[in-house]
Design a protein around this motif. Sequence first.
Motif, PDB file in Angstrom:
ATOM      1  N   ILE A   7       3.337  -3.149  14.865  1.00  0.00           N
ATOM      2  CA  ILE A   7       3.827  -1.949  14.189  1.00  0.00           C
ATOM      3  C   ILE A   7       2.682  -0.944  14.196  1.00  0.00           C
ATOM      4  O   ILE A   7       1.600  -1.230  13.685  1.00  0.00           O
ATOM      5  N   TYR A   8       2.907   0.212  14.800  1.00  0.00           N
ATOM      6  CA  TYR A   8       1.901   1.274  14.851  1.00  0.00           C
ATOM      7  C   TYR A   8       2.137   2.237  13.697  1.00  0.00           C
ATOM      8  O   TYR A   8       3.235   2.762  13.539  1.00  0.00           O
ATOM      9  N   ILE A   9       1.118   2.471  12.903  1.00  0.00           N
ATOM     10  CA  ILE A   9       1.232   3.324  11.731  1.00  0.00           C
ATOM     11  C   ILE A   9       0.874   4.759  12.106  1.00  0.00           C
ATOM     12  O   ILE A   9      -0.140   5.007  12.764  1.00  0.00           O
ATOM     13  N   GLY A  10       1.725   5.688  11.668  1.00  0.00           N
ATOM     14  CA  GLY A  10       1.500   7.104  11.941  1.00  0.00           C
ATOM     15  C   GLY A  10       1.883   7.936  10.730  1.00  0.00           C
ATOM     16  O   GLY A  10       1.612   7.553   9.604  1.00  0.00           O
ATOM     17  N   PRO A  13       7.327   8.483   6.914  1.00  0.00           N
ATOM     18  CA  PRO A  13       7.254   8.093   5.500  1.00  0.00           C
ATOM     19  C   PRO A  13       6.768   6.649   5.334  1.00  0.00           C
ATOM     20  O   PRO A  13       7.132   5.757   6.110  1.00  0.00           O
ATOM     21  N   PHE A  14       5.949   6.439   4.320  1.00  0.00           N
ATOM     22  CA  PHE A  14       5.303   5.160   4.061  1.00  0.00           C
ATOM     23  C   PHE A  14       6.285   3.992   4.061  1.00  0.00           C
ATOM     24  O   PHE A  14       6.052   2.953   4.682  1.00  0.00           O
ATOM     25  N   MET A  15       7.401   4.147   3.366  1.00  0.00           N
ATOM     26  CA  MET A  15       8.357   3.050   3.229  1.00  0.00           C
ATOM     27  C   MET A  15       9.025   2.678   4.549  1.00  0.00           C
ATOM     28  O   MET A  15       9.511   1.557   4.699  1.00  0.00           O
ATOM     29  N   ASN A  16       9.042   3.582   5.509  1.00  0.00           N
ATOM     30  CA  ASN A  16       9.575   3.232   6.837  1.00  0.00           C
ATOM     31  C   ASN A  16       8.762   2.100   7.449  1.00  0.00           C
ATOM     32  O   ASN A  16       9.317   1.193   8.071  1.00  0.00           O
ATOM     33  N   TYR A  17       7.452   2.146   7.277  1.00  0.00           N
ATOM     34  CA  TYR A  17       6.581   1.120   7.840  1.00  0.00           C
ATOM     35  C   TYR A  17       6.702  -0.187   7.072  1.00  0.00           C
ATOM     36  O   TYR A  17       6.736  -1.266   7.676  1.00  0.00           O
ATOM     37  N   VAL A  18       6.802  -0.098   5.754  1.00  0.00           N
ATOM     38  CA  VAL A  18       6.973  -1.302   4.945  1.00  0.00           C
ATOM     39  C   VAL A  18       8.273  -1.996   5.338  1.00  0.00           C
ATOM     40  O   VAL A  18       8.315  -3.215   5.551  1.00  0.00           O
ATOM     41  N   THR A  19       9.339  -1.228   5.481  1.00  0.00           N
ATOM     42  CA  THR A  19      10.630  -1.776   5.872  1.00  0.00           C
ATOM     43  C   THR A  19      10.569  -2.373   7.275  1.00  0.00           C
ATOM     44  O   THR A  19      11.119  -3.455   7.517  1.00  0.00           O
ATOM     45  N   ALA A  20       9.893  -1.696   8.190  1.00  0.00           N
ATOM     46  CA  ALA A  20       9.790  -2.198   9.562  1.00  0.00           C
ATOM     47  C   ALA A  20       9.082  -3.547   9.604  1.00  0.00           C
ATOM     48  O   ALA A  20       9.523  -4.472  10.303  1.00  0.00           O
ATOM     49  N   GLN A  24      10.803  -7.308  10.513  1.00  0.00           N
ATOM     50  CA  GLN A  24      10.307  -8.177  11.573  1.00  0.00           C
ATOM     51  C   GLN A  24      10.218  -9.619  11.080  1.00  0.00           C
ATOM     52  O   GLN A  24      10.578 -10.549  11.801  1.00  0.00           O
ATOM     53  N   PHE A  25       9.765  -9.798   9.857  1.00  0.00           N
ATOM     54  CA  PHE A  25       9.675 -11.147   9.303  1.00  0.00           C
ATOM     55  C   PHE A  25      11.038 -11.733   8.970  1.00  0.00           C
ATOM     56  O   PHE A  25      11.293 -12.901   9.224  1.00  0.00           O
ATOM     57  N   THR A  26      11.930 -10.929   8.414  1.00  0.00           N
ATOM     58  CA  THR A  26      13.206 -11.462   7.945  1.00  0.00           C
ATOM     59  C   THR A  26      14.280 -11.489   9.029  1.00  0.00           C
ATOM     60  O   THR A  26      14.844 -12.541   9.313  1.00  0.00           O
ATOM     61  N   SER A  27      14.554 -10.365   9.644  1.00  0.00           N
ATOM     62  CA  SER A  27      15.639 -10.272  10.619  1.00  0.00           C
ATOM     63  C   SER A  27      15.270 -10.808  11.990  1.00  0.00           C
ATOM     64  O   SER A  27      16.089 -11.418  12.672  1.00  0.00           O
ATOM     65  N   ALA A  45      -2.243   1.878   6.801  1.00  0.00           N
ATOM     66  CA  ALA A  45      -1.963   0.547   7.344  1.00  0.00           C
ATOM     67  C   ALA A  45      -2.364  -0.536   6.353  1.00  0.00           C
ATOM     68  O   ALA A  45      -1.642  -1.519   6.158  1.00  0.00           O
ATOM     69  N   VAL A  46      -3.507  -0.351   5.710  1.00  0.00           N
ATOM     70  CA  VAL A  46      -3.954  -1.304   4.687  1.00  0.00           C
ATOM     71  C   VAL A  46      -2.950  -1.327   3.537  1.00  0.00           C
ATOM     72  O   VAL A  46      -2.574  -2.397   3.045  1.00  0.00           O
ATOM     73  N   ASP A  47      -2.500  -0.165   3.109  1.00  0.00           N
ATOM     74  CA  ASP A  47      -1.528  -0.091   2.019  1.00  0.00           C
ATOM     75  C   ASP A  47      -0.219  -0.777   2.392  1.00  0.00           C
ATOM     76  O   ASP A  47       0.384  -1.478   1.571  1.00  0.00           O
ATOM     77  N   VAL A  48       0.243  -0.587   3.610  1.00  0.00           N
ATOM     78  CA  VAL A  48       1.474  -1.241   4.074  1.00  0.00           C
ATOM     79  C   VAL A  48       1.305  -2.760   3.994  1.00  0.00           C
ATOM     80  O   VAL A  48       2.173  -3.474   3.473  1.00  0.00           O
ATOM     81  N   ALA A  49       0.200  -3.269   4.498  1.00  0.00           N
ATOM     82  CA  ALA A  49      -0.048  -4.713   4.474  1.00  0.00           C
ATOM     83  C   ALA A  49      -0.080  -5.244   3.046  1.00  0.00           C
ATOM     84  O   ALA A  49       0.487  -6.306   2.749  1.00  0.00           O
ATOM     85  N   GLU A  50      -0.704  -4.510   2.150  1.00  0.00           N
ATOM     86  CA  GLU A  50      -0.806  -4.963   0.759  1.00  0.00           C
ATOM     87  C   GLU A  50       0.540  -4.917   0.042  1.00  0.00           C
ATOM     88  O   GLU A  50       0.859  -5.809  -0.745  1.00  0.00           O
ATOM     89  N   VAL A  51       1.341  -3.901   0.291  1.00  0.00           N
ATOM     90  CA  VAL A  51       2.667  -3.823  -0.333  1.00  0.00           C
ATOM     91  C   VAL A  51       3.547  -4.967   0.159  1.00  0.00           C
ATOM     92  O   VAL A  51       4.263  -5.598  -0.635  1.00  0.00           O
ATOM     93  N   ILE A  52       3.481  -5.257   1.448  1.00  0.00           N
ATOM     94  CA  ILE A  52       4.249  -6.386   1.990  1.00  0.00           C
ATOM     95  C   ILE A  52       3.790  -7.682   1.332  1.00  0.00           C
ATOM     96  O   ILE A  52       4.598  -8.492   0.883  1.00  0.00           O
TER      97      ILE A  52
END
Length: 79
Positions: A7-10, A13-20, A24-27, A45-52
């Motif tokens: 997953i490339y972070i750009g 919106p932040f939640m798009n990456y969290v959902t993506a 990947q893990f669930t579906s 990217a760090v924030d996405v990893a921590e929220v997940i």
Amino acid sequence: MAEQTIIYIGNKPFMNYVTAVAMQFTSQDAKEVVIKARGRYIARAVDVAEVIRKKFMAGQVDIKSINIDSEERQVDHKW
């Protein structure tokens, strides 16, 4: 060797990456998801990893490693 899910972070919106990542893990039954970012998006990217890890999939996933690297770009100057 199994394919990596990346997953490339750009600037979406932040939640798009969290959902993506979560999808990947669930579906997609991914065993490992690599989150990549450059420059000002590294913090995101760090924030996405921590929220997940702490909220969305608490106790189900863990951070395997964090790699910080540089890459050189060759620029062809044609003056």
